[in-house]
Design a protein around this motif. Structure first.
Motif, PDB file in Angstrom:
ATOM      1  N   ASP A 241     -20.748   7.277   7.439  1.00 53.94           N
ATOM      2  CA  ASP A 241     -19.302   7.021   7.494  1.00 53.94           C
ATOM      3  C   ASP A 241     -18.873   6.043   6.399  1.00 53.94           C
ATOM      4  N   SER A 242     -19.672   5.015   6.184  1.00 47.73           N
ATOM      5  CA  SER A 242     -19.305   4.007   5.191  1.00 47.73           C
ATOM      6  C   SER A 242     -19.330   4.586   3.773  1.00 47.73           C
ATOM      7  N   GLU A 243     -20.285   5.481   3.478  1.00 50.52           N
ATOM      8  CA  GLU A 243     -20.343   6.103   2.155  1.00 50.52           C
ATOM      9  C   GLU A 243     -19.100   6.968   1.905  1.00 50.52           C
ATOM     10  N   ILE A 244     -18.720   7.749   2.894  1.00 48.03           N
ATOM     11  CA  ILE A 244     -17.515   8.585   2.760  1.00 48.03           C
ATOM     12  C   ILE A 244     -16.278   7.709   2.619  1.00 48.03           C
ATOM     13  N   GLU A 245     -16.204   6.658   3.430  1.00 49.90           N
ATOM     14  CA  GLU A 245     -15.033   5.775   3.395  1.00 49.90           C
ATOM     15  C   GLU A 245     -14.930   5.056   2.053  1.00 49.90           C
ATOM     16  N   ASN A 246     -16.061   4.612   1.495  1.00 52.16           N
ATOM     17  CA  ASN A 246     -16.042   3.940   0.192  1.00 52.16           C
ATOM     18  C   ASN A 246     -15.624   4.897  -0.918  1.00 52.16           C
ATOM     19  N   ASN A 247     -16.054   6.155  -0.815  1.00 52.87           N
ATOM     20  CA  ASN A 247     -15.634   7.151  -1.804  1.00 52.87           C
ATOM     21  C   ASN A 247     -14.119   7.372  -1.749  1.00 52.87           C
ATOM     22  N   ILE A 248     -13.585   7.418  -0.526  1.00 56.88           N
ATOM     23  CA  ILE A 248     -12.139   7.597  -0.361  1.00 56.88           C
ATOM     24  C   ILE A 248     -11.382   6.414  -0.953  1.00 56.88           C
ATOM     25  N   LYS A 249     -11.859   5.206  -0.679  1.00 52.64           N
ATOM     26  CA  LYS A 249     -11.205   4.012  -1.209  1.00 52.64           C
ATOM     27  C   LYS A 249     -11.227   4.009  -2.744  1.00 52.64           C
ATOM     28  N   ALA A 250     -12.362   4.390  -3.328  1.00 51.46           N
ATOM     29  CA  ALA A 250     -12.464   4.428  -4.791  1.00 51.46           C
ATOM     30  C   ALA A 250     -11.504   5.451  -5.369  1.00 51.46           C
ATOM     31  N   PHE A 251     -11.412   6.626  -4.739  1.00 50.21           N
ATOM     32  CA  PHE A 251     -10.507   7.643  -5.264  1.00 50.21           C
ATOM     33  C   PHE A 251      -9.048   7.213  -5.118  1.00 50.21           C
ATOM     34  N   MET A 252      -8.673   6.655  -3.970  1.00 49.45           N
ATOM     35  CA  MET A 252      -7.289   6.252  -3.763  1.00 49.45           C
ATOM     36  C   MET A 252      -6.886   5.146  -4.746  1.00 49.45           C
ATOM     37  N   ALA A 253      -7.817   4.250  -5.082  1.00 49.37           N
ATOM     38  CA  ALA A 253      -7.519   3.212  -6.076  1.00 49.37           C
ATOM     39  C   ALA A 253      -7.266   3.850  -7.447  1.00 49.37           C
ATOM     40  N   ALA A 254      -8.090   4.841  -7.809  1.00 51.28           N
ATOM     41  CA  ALA A 254      -7.897   5.535  -9.084  1.00 51.28           C
ATOM     42  C   ALA A 254      -6.592   6.327  -9.080  1.00 51.28           C
ATOM     43  N   PHE A 255      -6.263   6.934  -7.953  1.00 49.81           N
ATOM     44  CA  PHE A 255      -5.014   7.688  -7.839  1.00 49.81           C
ATOM     45  C   PHE A 255      -3.809   6.780  -8.033  1.00 49.81           C
ATOM     46  N   ARG A 256      -3.825   5.612  -7.408  1.00 52.04           N
ATOM     47  CA  ARG A 256      -2.692   4.686  -7.533  1.00 52.04           C
ATOM     48  C   ARG A 256      -2.561   4.158  -8.962  1.00 52.04           C
ATOM     49  N   ARG A 257      -3.690   3.962  -9.642  1.00 50.01           N
ATOM     50  CA  ARG A 257      -3.624   3.538 -11.045  1.00 50.01           C
ATOM     51  C   ARG A 257      -2.993   4.630 -11.905  1.00 50.01           C
ATOM     52  N   SER A 258      -3.369   5.879 -11.660  1.00 51.28           N
ATOM     53  CA  SER A 258      -2.805   6.980 -12.441  1.00 51.28           C
ATOM     54  C   SER A 258      -1.318   7.156 -12.145  1.00 51.28           C
ATOM     55  N   VAL A 259      -0.894   6.855 -10.918  1.00 44.73           N
ATOM     56  CA  VAL A 259       0.524   6.928 -10.563  1.00 44.73           C
ATOM     57  C   VAL A 259       1.311   5.874 -11.334  1.00 44.73           C
ATOM     58  N   ASP A 260       0.755   4.665 -11.449  1.00 45.05           N
ATOM     59  CA  ASP A 260       1.432   3.598 -12.182  1.00 45.05           C
ATOM     60  C   ASP A 260       1.601   3.954 -13.659  1.00 45.05           C
ATOM     61  N   VAL A 261       0.612   4.644 -14.220  1.00 41.27           N
ATOM     62  CA  VAL A 261       0.682   5.038 -15.627  1.00 41.27           C
ATOM     63  C   VAL A 261       1.734   6.128 -15.825  1.00 41.27           C
ATOM     64  N   ALA A 262       1.805   7.075 -14.877  1.00 44.65           N
ATOM     65  CA  ALA A 262       2.693   8.232 -15.033  1.00 44.65           C
ATOM     66  C   ALA A 262       4.125   7.951 -14.610  1.00 44.65           C
ATOM     67  N   SER A 263       4.361   6.898 -13.861  1.00 45.73           N
ATOM     68  CA  SER A 263       5.672   6.683 -13.256  1.00 45.73           C
ATOM     69  C   SER A 263       6.719   6.287 -14.283  1.00 45.73           C
ATOM     70  N   GLY A 264       7.947   6.753 -14.044  1.00 44.22           N
ATOM     71  CA  GLY A 264       9.092   6.346 -14.837  1.00 44.22           C
ATOM     72  C   GLY A 264       9.968   5.422 -14.006  1.00 44.22           C
ATOM     73  N   LYS A 265      11.251   5.750 -13.942  1.00 42.63           N
ATOM     74  CA  LYS A 265      12.175   4.947 -13.139  1.00 42.63           C
ATOM     75  C   LYS A 265      11.893   5.111 -11.651  1.00 42.63           C
ATOM     76  N   GLN A 266      11.524   6.351 -11.255  1.00 45.26           N
ATOM     77  CA  GLN A 266      11.232   6.625  -9.850  1.00 45.26           C
ATOM     78  C   GLN A 266       9.740   6.863  -9.676  1.00 45.26           C
ATOM     79  N   LYS A 267       9.114   6.053  -8.845  1.00 42.88           N
ATOM     80  CA  LYS A 267       7.686   6.212  -8.618  1.00 42.88           C
ATOM     81  C   LYS A 267       7.434   7.269  -7.547  1.00 42.88           C
ATOM     82  N   PRO A 268       6.349   8.024  -7.680  1.00 46.62           N
ATOM     83  CA  PRO A 268       5.988   8.971  -6.619  1.00 46.62           C
ATOM     84  C   PRO A 268       5.729   8.229  -5.313  1.00 46.62           C
ATOM     85  N   VAL A 269       6.056   8.882  -4.219  1.00 46.31           N
ATOM     86  CA  VAL A 269       5.840   8.311  -2.885  1.00 46.31           C
ATOM     87  C   VAL A 269       4.710   9.069  -2.205  1.00 46.31           C
TER      88      VAL A 269
END
Length: 287
Positions: A241-269
């Motif tokens: 469970d911890s390995e799967i959960e850590n993988n999810i956390k790593a991916f979500m952190a990368a996803f949020r970073r990519s959202v910050d790079v791509a965002s303009g005036k309106q950020k994705p929700v």
């Protein structure tokens, strides 16, 4: 009748004819101008209608986006979201009796974003590697061949490996090459290029440090949004469970970073994060 009278009548006749012709031309010009005026009026009316339609579409799209963003925010606070360990118990139950090689746990991230936003993409190195990628290394050096095999390469070779690619007898997900083998790749350059597999120095896939390059690429997963969602393999039921959960956390952190790079005036929700295995239904999770 004298010659002078004849000449006078001819002049008067020509003057009358000229006045008649001028009147006809004037009427024709007036009619043409009126026709052009009517045409211009219609064109202006059509242009106004098209502009009104564009404005209406923009208002409808803006309203639709606002409603979707509001709905996405409501989903995040719903009380039915499941934690990852509980979801994993359902996945393992759904995959009982199945071969481990045929089961995966996938993560789907849904979000709401404006249409004109830059594509959300990126890469992430998961703490626990879940890839089953096949890697090919093109080299003529015997020493580097041994290093590549020791580092986990699936296929290693020079001319014989190029021939296998030409015959379409092997498939792989990533390709590396040493500088001495680049000339050997000319016959398959088009084939590899179409698959996005042609090694290049710019991407770091042409190097003499093969072992280090393979180690750096192991577990590195690229992702790209399509239709406001991203789906990736995040684990296997055999992982803890911890390995799967850590993988999810790593991916979500990368996803949020990519959202910050791509965002303009309106950020994705962020709308919803769904976890599912090969044979289980999707489960909305806290992420």
């Amino acid at each position: 009748m004298s010659l002078a009278q004849v000449f006078k009548r001819a002049v008067l006749f020509d003057a009358g004819a000229l006045r008649g012709a001028t009147a006809v031309q004037a009427r024709g010009y007036a009619a043409e101008k009126k026709s052009q005026s009517g045409l211009n009026d219609r064109q202006q009316a059509d242009a106004r209608n098209r502009q009104l339609e564009r404005e209406k579409r923009k208002r409808d799209e803006k309203k639709k986006l606002q409603m979707a963003r509001a709905a996405a925010k409501k989903v995040q606070v719903t009380p039915v979201l499941m934690d990852v360990p509980t979801a994993c118990r359902y996945f393992r139950a759904a995959e009982v009796g199945q071969a481990l090689s045929s089961t995966t746990i996938s993560l789907t991230v849904k979000f709401v974003a404006p249409r004109n936003i830059q594509a959300i993409r990126g890469s992430v190195k998961l703490p626990t590697d879940v890839s089953r990628e096949k890697v090919a290394v093109f080299t003529t050096s015997g020493e580097l061949k041994e290093q590549a095999l020791a580092a986990g390469a699936t296929y290693v070779g020079g001319e014989e490996l190029v021939k296998q690619v030409q015959e379409n007898s092997i498939t792989f997900d990533k390709a590396f090459a040493t500088p001495d083998a680049l000339s050997l790749l000319k016959p398959v350059q088009r084939t590899l290029g179409q698959r996005g597999l042609m090694p290049s120095a710019r991407r770091g896939t042409v190097t003499t440090e093969i072992a280090e390059a393979l180690e750096a690429a192991r577990g590195l997963m690229d992702f790209k949004a399509a239709d406001n969602h991203i789906s990736v393999n995040i684990g296997r039921p055999s992982l803890s469970d911890s390995e799967i959960e850590n993988n999810i956390k790593a991916f979500m952190a990368a996803f949020r970073r990519s959202v910050d790079v791509a965002s303009g005036k309106q950020k994705p929700v962020l709308q919803e994060v769904i976890l599912h295995s090969t044979r289980s239904p999707g489960i909305s999770i806290l992420a």
